[in-house]
Design an enzyme around this catalytic site. Structure first.
Site, mmCIF file in Angstrom:
data_model
loop_
_atom_site.group_PDB
_atom_site.id
_atom_site.type_symbol
_atom_site.label_atom_id
_atom_site.label_comp_id
_atom_site.label_asym_id
_atom_site.label_seq_id
_atom_site.Cartn_x
_atom_site.Cartn_y
_atom_site.Cartn_z
ATOM 1 N N ASP A 1 -3.299 0.335 -11.937
ATOM 2 C CA ASP A 1 -1.844 1.260 -11.266
ATOM 3 C C ASP A 1 -1.835 1.055 -12.208
ATOM 4 O O ASP A 1 -0.695 2.610 -13.220
ATOM 5 C CB ASP A 1 -1.304 0.188 -10.774
ATOM 6 C CG ASP A 1 -1.399 -1.355 -11.003
ATOM 7 O OD1 ASP A 1 -1.763 -1.899 -11.665
ATOM 8 O OD2 ASP A 1 0.134 -2.428 -10.711
ATOM 9 N N TYR B 1 -6.807 -2.281 -24.929
ATOM 10 C CA TYR B 1 -7.350 -3.649 -24.743
ATOM 11 C C TYR B 1 -8.662 -2.966 -25.090
ATOM 12 O O TYR B 1 -9.347 -1.836 -24.500
ATOM 13 C CB TYR B 1 -7.518 -3.250 -23.179
ATOM 14 C CG TYR B 1 -6.171 -4.250 -22.492
ATOM 15 C CD1 TYR B 1 -5.059 -3.884 -22.691
ATOM 16 C CD2 TYR B 1 -6.567 -5.032 -21.262
ATOM 17 C CE1 TYR B 1 -3.872 -4.599 -21.857
ATOM 18 C CE2 TYR B 1 -5.445 -5.829 -20.525
ATOM 19 C CZ TYR B 1 -3.853 -5.846 -21.021
ATOM 20 O OH TYR B 1 -2.912 -5.774 -20.365
ATOM 21 N N LEU C 1 1.294 -1.418 -0.179
ATOM 22 C CA LEU C 1 -0.252 -0.344 0.156
ATOM 23 C C LEU C 1 0.923 1.174 0.140
ATOM 24 O O LEU C 1 2.099 1.866 1.023
ATOM 25 C CB LEU C 1 -0.992 -0.230 1.168
ATOM 26 C CG LEU C 1 -1.867 1.221 1.430
ATOM 27 C CD1 LEU C 1 -3.439 0.718 2.580
ATOM 28 C CD2 LEU C 1 -1.442 1.828 1.956
#
Length: 247
Positions: free
Chosen positions: A103, A94, A13
């Site tokens: 991310d 994509y 994190l």
């Protein structure tokens, strides 16, 4: 306005308080599926942020843990960003944008906005992701490898080789088994970076830039032959940029 920016990866994190557009200090902790105790202790004494902005690829459990903490500490509802097929002139390759990790999308946004020309992004963490983008904002796609530790662990799990904690000496080869495994995992990640850099240069018709991020970026930087730049907070910078442009 002070925002708390949060990048939830597979293992770690990363968070930062954004008090200005470009200046913030990143803190990192392993999350193990929830907000860790040391982060809870730090957050408990913070001045309440006005917003909590989150990019999450670490799973629903840690996302829900963040939600509960934000409600308890500051009465805030976290804002989870999601991938869009197009952002300004950035266009994701994509067919189903939701299959691209948020991310990676945030890293693409920051790289395209902050670097002129084509860019190869290498994010070395639990997995190593590679994304290629042209100067006009066209995302060509990418590649994914197991991260350095995952690569080593999978080899040791499938053989009778004992685990020996060792790091490469700086050469591409080694003279004992533990060091050879360590060298091989680093060289594999670095070699694909160099290969994709060459392909991107050919596609773009000019030398691209390469940005390195992720917890293992410093472990592979010296093994990469092409010029590269370390940007450890690339994803958080992308997150901050998205928030600014949406506000």
């Amino acid at each position: 306005m002070m925002m708390l920016l949060l990048d939830i990866g597979n293992t770690n994190l990363r968070w930062a308080l954004a008090r200005s557009e470009d200046a913030f200090e990143v803190e990192v902790a392993r999350h193990s599926g929830a907000v860790p105790l040391d982060v809870l202790a730090r957050w408990e004494v913070l001045d309440p942020p006005s917003r909590l902005i989150v990019g999450n690829v670490g799973g629903a459990a840690v996302g829900e843990s963040v939600r509960r903490v934000a409600h308890a500490y500051w009465g805030l509802e976290p804002e989870f960003v999601s991938v869009r097929a197009a952002w300004r002139d950035l266009r994701i390759a994509y067919a189903d944008p939701s299959r691209l990790g948020v991310d990676r999308w945030l890293a693409l946004i920051e790289a395209h906005a902050s670097v002129d020309g084509a860019v190869l992004i290498v994010d070395a963490g639990t997995a190593v992701t590679y994304d290629l983008i042209l100067g006009d904002g066209r995302h060509l796609g990418g590649s994914i490898l197991p991260g350095i530790e995952m690569m080593r662990s999978s080899l040791l799990a499938g053989t009778q080789i004992p685990r020996i904690e060792s790091e490469p000496s700086g050469r591409s080869w080694a003279t004992d088994t533990g060091s050879a495994i360590a060298a091989g995992s680093v060289q594999a990640v670095a070699a694909l970076a160099d290969r994709l850099f060459e392909h991107l240069a050919h596609e773009a018709g000019a030398e691209p830039s390469m940005l390195l991020s992720g917890g293992d970026a410093d472990r592979i930087a010296s093994a990469i032959q092409a010029p590269c730049e370390m940007v450890p907070d690339l994803v958080l910078r992308g997150l901050a940029r998205v928030v600014r442009e949406l506000s």
